[in-house]
Design a protein around this motif. Structure first.
Motif, short mmCIF file in Angstrom:
data_model
loop_
_atom_site.label_atom_id
_atom_site.label_comp_id
_atom_site.label_asym_id
_atom_site.label_seq_id
_atom_site.Cartn_x
_atom_site.Cartn_y
_atom_site.Cartn_z
N SER A 167 -31.02 -35.57 -26.81
CA SER A 167 -30.21 -35.79 -28.01
C SER A 167 -30.24 -37.26 -28.42
N ARG A 168 -30.14 -38.16 -27.41
CA ARG A 168 -30.19 -39.59 -27.70
C ARG A 168 -31.55 -39.98 -28.27
N ARG A 169 -32.60 -39.42 -27.68
CA ARG A 169 -33.95 -39.73 -28.17
C ARG A 169 -34.13 -39.26 -29.61
N GLY A 170 -33.59 -38.08 -29.89
CA GLY A 170 -33.69 -37.57 -31.26
C GLY A 170 -32.96 -38.45 -32.24
N ALA A 171 -31.78 -38.93 -31.84
CA ALA A 171 -31.00 -39.80 -32.71
C ALA A 171 -31.71 -41.13 -32.93
N GLU A 172 -32.30 -41.68 -31.86
CA GLU A 172 -33.04 -42.94 -31.98
C GLU A 172 -34.25 -42.78 -32.88
N ALA A 214 -36.97 -43.80 -37.98
CA ALA A 214 -37.62 -43.28 -39.19
C ALA A 214 -36.90 -43.77 -40.44
N ARG A 215 -35.59 -43.84 -40.39
CA ARG A 215 -34.83 -44.31 -41.56
C ARG A 215 -35.09 -45.78 -41.83
N ILE A 216 -35.17 -46.57 -40.77
CA ILE A 216 -35.47 -48.00 -40.92
C ILE A 216 -36.85 -48.18 -41.56
N LEU A 217 -37.84 -47.45 -41.06
CA LEU A 217 -39.19 -47.56 -41.60
C LEU A 217 -39.24 -47.11 -43.06
N ALA A 236 -31.78 -57.38 -44.17
CA ALA A 236 -31.88 -56.59 -45.40
C ALA A 236 -32.26 -55.15 -45.10
N VAL A 237 -33.20 -54.96 -44.18
CA VAL A 237 -33.61 -53.60 -43.82
C VAL A 237 -32.46 -52.87 -43.13
N ALA A 243 -30.77 -49.42 -44.42
CA ALA A 243 -30.82 -48.23 -43.57
C ALA A 243 -29.46 -47.82 -43.05
N GLY A 244 -28.44 -48.66 -43.27
CA GLY A 244 -27.11 -48.34 -42.81
C GLY A 244 -26.93 -48.48 -41.31
N VAL A 245 -27.65 -49.45 -40.72
CA VAL A 245 -27.53 -49.69 -39.28
C VAL A 245 -27.27 -51.18 -39.07
N SER A 246 -26.98 -51.56 -37.84
CA SER A 246 -26.76 -52.97 -37.55
C SER A 246 -28.09 -53.70 -37.45
N ARG A 247 -28.05 -55.00 -37.65
CA ARG A 247 -29.26 -55.80 -37.50
C ARG A 247 -29.78 -55.72 -36.07
N GLN A 248 -28.86 -55.66 -35.11
CA GLN A 248 -29.25 -55.55 -33.70
C GLN A 248 -30.07 -54.29 -33.46
N THR A 249 -29.70 -53.20 -34.14
CA THR A 249 -30.45 -51.95 -33.98
C THR A 249 -31.90 -52.12 -34.42
N VAL A 250 -32.11 -52.83 -35.52
CA VAL A 250 -33.47 -53.06 -36.00
C VAL A 250 -34.24 -53.91 -34.99
#
Length: 210
Positions: free
Chosen positions: A12-17, A22-25, A44-45, A49-56
Motif C-alpha cells: 500500500s505504501r509503495r502504491g501511494a509513493e 507520477a503526480r510530481i512528474l 514550484a513542482v 503537485a500538492g506535496v511538500s518540497r521534501q517529498t520531491v
C-alpha cells in the motif's frame, strides 16, 4: 500485525509513493510544455503537485535528478522503443543501421518540447545540462551498437572508426535537427526519416566491400 498484514501495508505504501511520484512528474511536464522550464524548481513542482518540497527531494534527489527522470520516463513510454528494438535485432547490419536511423529520426517529434527547452537552458542551467547529456548519452548507446556492427562485419566505410561514426550518426539524429527541418522548414515526417536514413547509409557503409 501478521506477516500478511505487513505485506499488504508495504504494498500500500509503495502504491501511494508511486502515485505521488507520477503526480510530481505530471506537474513537472506540464510546466515544461507550458514553456516554464526556468520556473521549474523543486518548490514550484511540489506546490503544483500538492506535496511538500521534501517529498520531491526524497523522490528525485535534486532538480537535475528530476529532469533526468522526466525524460527517461517519457522515453520509456515511447512506442518507438519497439521499432528501435526491432531494428537492432535485424540480422543484416546495414539493414539494421537504416531501420534504426529511421526509428530514431522519428523520436524528435515525440520529445521536441523538452529537447528544445533543455538545450536552450543547458547553456546556463547545470540541471538542464545534466538531463541533456543523459539523453545524448542514451542516443549514443544506440548509434554505437549500429556502427560497431558495421565495423565487425567489415562494411564500415573507409576513413571511419566506430567512435567517429557513432559521434557523427548521433549528431545527425540530434532532435534539434528534427526541429529545424520538420517544424521550422515544413518537411514531411516520412521525408525527414527517409533522407536521414539514406544519408547515413551513403556515408557510413562501404558499398565496395562484399
Amino acid at each position: 500485525m501478521s506477516m500478511s498484514e505487513e505485506t499488504n501495508e508495504r504494498w500500500s505504501r509503495r502504491g501511494a509513493e508511486s502515485a505521488v511520484r507520477a503526480r510530481i512528474l505530471k506537474e513537472a511536464w506540464a510546466m515544461i510544455e507550458a514553456g516554464r522550464l526556468g520556473h521549474l524548481t523543486m518548490a514550484a513542482v511540489a506546490a503544483a503537485a500538492g506535496v511538500s518540497r521534501q517529498t520531491v527531494y526524497v523522490q528525485f534527489g535534486t532538480r537535475a535528478g528530476l529532469l533526468v527522470q522526466m525524460v527517461r520516463e517519457r522515453d520509456a513510454a515511447n512506442p518507438r522503443r519497439e521499432l528501435v528494438a526491432a531494428a537492432i535485432a535485424l540480422a543484416d547490419p546495414v539493414e539494421a543501421l537504416v531501420a534504426l536511423t529511421r526509428a530514431l529520426s522519428g523520436w524528435g517529434q515525440d520529445i521536441h518540447p523538452i529537447a528544445q527547452a533543455l538545450y536552450a537552458a543547458a547553456l546556463t542551467d547545470e540541471a538542464a545540462r545534466a538531463a541533456w547529456e543523459d539523453r545524448m548519452g542514451h542516443l549514443h548507446e544506440f548509434t554505437e551498437q549500429a556502427v560497431r556492427r558495421l565495423a565487425d562485419a567489415g562494411v564500415l566505410a573507409r576513413g571511419w572508426d566506430a567512435t567517429l561514426a557513432s559521434d557523427w550518426l548521433a549528431a545527425q539524429l540530434n532532435p534539434l535537427g528534427w526541429v529545424l527541418l520538420v517544424e521550422d522548414s515544413g518537411w514531411a515526417q516520412d521525408l525527414y526519416e527517409e533522407r536521414v536514413a539514406t544519408i547515413a547509409r551513403a556515408v557510413l557503409v562501404d558499398t565496395l566491400r562484399p
